[in-house]
Design an enzyme around this catalytic site. Structure first.
Site, short mmCIF file in Angstrom:
data_model
loop_
_atom_site.label_atom_id
_atom_site.label_comp_id
_atom_site.label_asym_id
_atom_site.label_seq_id
_atom_site.Cartn_x
_atom_site.Cartn_y
_atom_site.Cartn_z
CD GLU A 395 4.16 -4.88 7.16
OE1 GLU A 395 4.59 -5.56 6.23
OE2 GLU A 395 4.05 -3.63 7.08
CG ASP A 424 0.54 -5.57 3.86
OD1 ASP A 424 -0.02 -4.47 3.78
OD2 ASP A 424 1.70 -5.70 4.29
ZN LIG Z 1 1.61 -3.17 4.47
#
Ligand SMILES: [Zn+2]
Length: 691
Positions: A395, A424
């Site tokens: 990511e 996240d």
């Molecule tokens: Zn992150």
């Protein structure tokens, strides 16, 4: 990748749907009460101490994408998920363009002084001595070997360069020193701006006024960045194209088709490197020229000047140009009744270093959430729909793993995904923050009522308290910066993005570690667990609902307010556009959205399953209807006509139309109104058969 919560707080929804208190949107009364004990078991099952032990595993060593350690962690995830009872657990390989640093050097020519370009270990955090911490860098930077004076460009935004030009400072061929700015603006935008202004290279440093001692106590005594902390990160132009630059719009698979990376619209041609203020200070002290404007003055105890420096800097930046394999881990609990309808929970696993908060807090929470669902399954429960758990790779590079998987599974996701729920970082503090498409905002508020907050009461209560509002704010203007992008902008899947936020000055540094989280961010891991509980209850409700609780009347109202703003902007810029047709279409969409839920609420209590099913199927099509296959001008990968990121990652609403208006391109604006109107009509039509 970014602290999206900071940048998305600009505007929020304040829409109230008149649902009677005892009715839970999406559920019959019977189904809602059937769910209560299941929710309670998930909440009880998710434990802070389990989050802590998982967190230690993920943060023990650096685990950048492409590293052996990150592959080992993928295997750890897969092994655990199988033990928990998840099904079809697999490691999915994607070969992607993933350059690593080779040589980064900065030497002041006059004194032959070498800048350190790295961070100092601290005794209170043993992990900071780990020899495997790599060279700090900006991924996808170009290479450079240059000797030039340095100029100070403040935040490195276009208006900063304009001011320098006005003051007679020529930046061309010089090295630009920019500070990371608060509020957050994506570093890739600073790179793009530097590239356009013709600088020789860009240095990005963390000023103590932004995330260091000027804000408060520094780590290990507080949340802010110590003297030598620096912020790594990608500078890739993923606001043009996320994912492997070699495969725009299709998945990178072994033996697949690839374009050359160099020609991709996402590749910078400028070189950039991150720097601490400890190093940057050596440059700032040597600046000549006029003093900076007050707003440009940072937190160091001397007057900042525009430059150039009295001494030249010799800067060498060299990266390998390698393709590396990354590994997504995907596991599922197959739906007993509707296996092809999916609820997806995702978090990225790769970190710039240890990833204390970003992303290992989220990884620990994902593991505990998966474990709790496994426990529920062992008691004999099966989800109605399929729950998919995903541990994304890379990511941090360019939203790579999630993008490649989304492209790989495009057809099935577009046919059957109810929603993508992204976490996240799960906890850098105690402020619950949610971003989502407007259709999910009320659902997210409802879920918050069902989940306890570590401070007592529900998350809903503390959310209200912390935001001092009548209704908890869900950020509905969506930019970019985490793994939800492919789902929203490429696939048209409704998304939500969740975190507990707090003061956090060690982002993408070695100090974002286990010790930071344990000492400062979430001692006791209560908020890690609270996020797991919230995530689990949200996923359970979506898996079990009678019809998906997507509120398109709220979405349509929001789009009407975007049209109002766009109209104002057009008038200001002297662009003549008739937004009437788009407004009319949005009004029909609003009416159909409201009717759909009214029909569904009645039908679900009347036991009219055929009608409930028609509404449900219609609701699932609406977000998809907002995509246009041609995408946005110059960046066709971005297909959503309501949301896209600006290059700063700030949200851009009605992106195709707004960009045409901002370019004062009247013919294109007219075409974009037509394209938008068609999308809004498709959205309205998707809900029509339910009337
Ligand atoms: Zn992150």
């Amino acid at each position: 990748m970014v602290r999206y919560s900071v940048i998305l707080l600009l505007l929020i929804t304040a829409t109230t749907l008149s649902v009677p208190q005892n009715i839970r949107e999406g559920f019959s009364l019977a189904n809602a009460s059937r769910l209560k004990p299941l929710e309670a078991r998930l909440v009880q099952s998710i434990r802070p101490e389990n989050c802590r032990s998982q967190h230690r595993i993920f943060t023990e060593k650096p685990h950048m994408a492409g590293s052996v350690r990150n592959y080992e962690l993928a295997q750890h995830v897969a092994k655990q998920w199988k033990e928990y009872g998840l099904e079809d657990v697999e490691l999915i390989e994607h070969p992607v363009y993933l350059p690593w640093p080779i040589r980064y050097e900065a030497t002041l020519v006059g004194t032959n002084e070498k800048l350190s370009l790295k961070e100092e270990p601290i005794p209170q955090d043993k992990d900071s001595y780990n020899p495997d911490v790599g060279i700090p860098y900006c991924a996808y930077s170009a290479d450079v070997d240059v000797t030039a004076p340095v100029v100070y460009v403040n935040s490195g935004n276009p208006e900063d360069y304009d001011l320098l030009a006005q003051r007679g400072v020529d930046v061309r061929g010089k090295i630009a020193l920019a500070r990371y700015s608060v509020p957050y603006s994506y570093r890739g935008f600073k790179a793009l701006t530097a590239q356009r202004r013709g600088v020789a290279a860009l240095l990005l440093y963390s000023d103590p006024a932004d995330d260091g001692f000027k804000k408060g106590d520094v780590f290990p005594w507080g949340p802010w960045g110590p003297e030598s902390h620096l912020q790594r990160g990608g500078i890739v132009y993923d606001f043009n194209l996320p994912g492997d630059p070699r495969t725009p719009g299709w998945a990178s698979v072994p033996g697949g088709r690839f374009l050359p990376a160099e020609s991709a619209v996402s590749m910078p041609t400028v070189a950039a490197a991150p720097m601490s203020y400890k190093d940057a200070r050596r440059l700032l002290e040597k600046m000549t020229g006029p003093a900076v404007p007050t707003e440009w003055q940072g937190g160091l105890p001397f007057t900042y000047r525009l430059g150039p420096t009295s001494d030249k800097l010799h800067l060498v930046i060299q990266n390998d140009k390698k393709v590396r394999s990354i590994w997504n881990v995907v596991g599922r609990l197959r739906g007993a009744e509707r296996p092809n309808e999916w609820v997806v929970l995702g978090n990225h696993r790769d970190a710039w270093v240890f990833g204390g908060v970003d992303p290992s807090s989220g990884s620990a929470t994902l593991m505990e959430t998966a474990r709790a669902f496994g426990e529920l399954k062992r008691s004999g429960w099966k989800p109605r729909r399929t729950l998919i758990f995903a541990s994304w790779d890379a990511e941090e590079f360019t939203l790579t793993g999630s993008t490649e998987w989304g492209e790989l599974e495009a057809e099935r996701l577009q046919a059957g995904a109810l929603a993508y729920l992204n976490v996240d970082s799960s906890a850098s503090g105690s402020n619950f923050t949610a971003a989502a498409v407007p259709a999910l905002a009320n659902f997210l508020r409802d879920v918050a009522r069902d989940v306890p907050d570590p401070s007592g009461g529900s998350i809903y209560d503390s959310w209200l308290r912390q935001t001092n509002s009548n209704e908890p704010p869900v950020t509905t203007r969506l930019g970019s910066g985490s793994d939800y992008t492919v789902f929203l902008n490429f696939l048209g899947v409704p998304i939500a993005d969740l975190t507990f936020d707090g003061p956090y000055g060690v982002y993408h540094s070695i100090y974002d570690s286990f010790t930071w989280v344990e000492r400062v961010g979430d001692p006791g891991y209560y908020y890690h667990a609270a996020m797991g509980r919230y995530w689990a209850v949200a996923a359970l409700q979506l898996s079990e609902c009678d019809y998906v609780p997507l509120d398109y009347a709220a979405y349509a109202r929001e789009v009407q307010s975007y049209l109002d703003e766009t109209g104002t902007a057009a008038r200001r810029l002297g662009v003549e556009v008739d937004l009437g047709p788009a407004r009319d279409a949005a009004k029909v969409w609003e009416k159909n959205g409201r009717t759909a839920l009214e029909v569904a609420r009645k039908a679900v209590e009347a036991g009219d399953t055929a009608r409930v099913e028609r509404v449900h199927k219609g609701l699932m099509k609406v977000e998809r209807a907002l995509l246009d296959p041609d995408g946005l001008a110059g960046r066709p990968w971005f297909k959503h006509l309501i949301y896209a990121p600006r290059p700063t990652y700030k949200p851009l609403v009605l992106p195709a139309l707004t960009e045409a208006i901002e370019a004062r391109d009247q013919p294109r604006a007219k075409l974009e109104v037509e394209r938008l109107t068609r999308a809004l009509k498709r959205a309205a039509a998707a809900l029509e058969p339910t009337n």
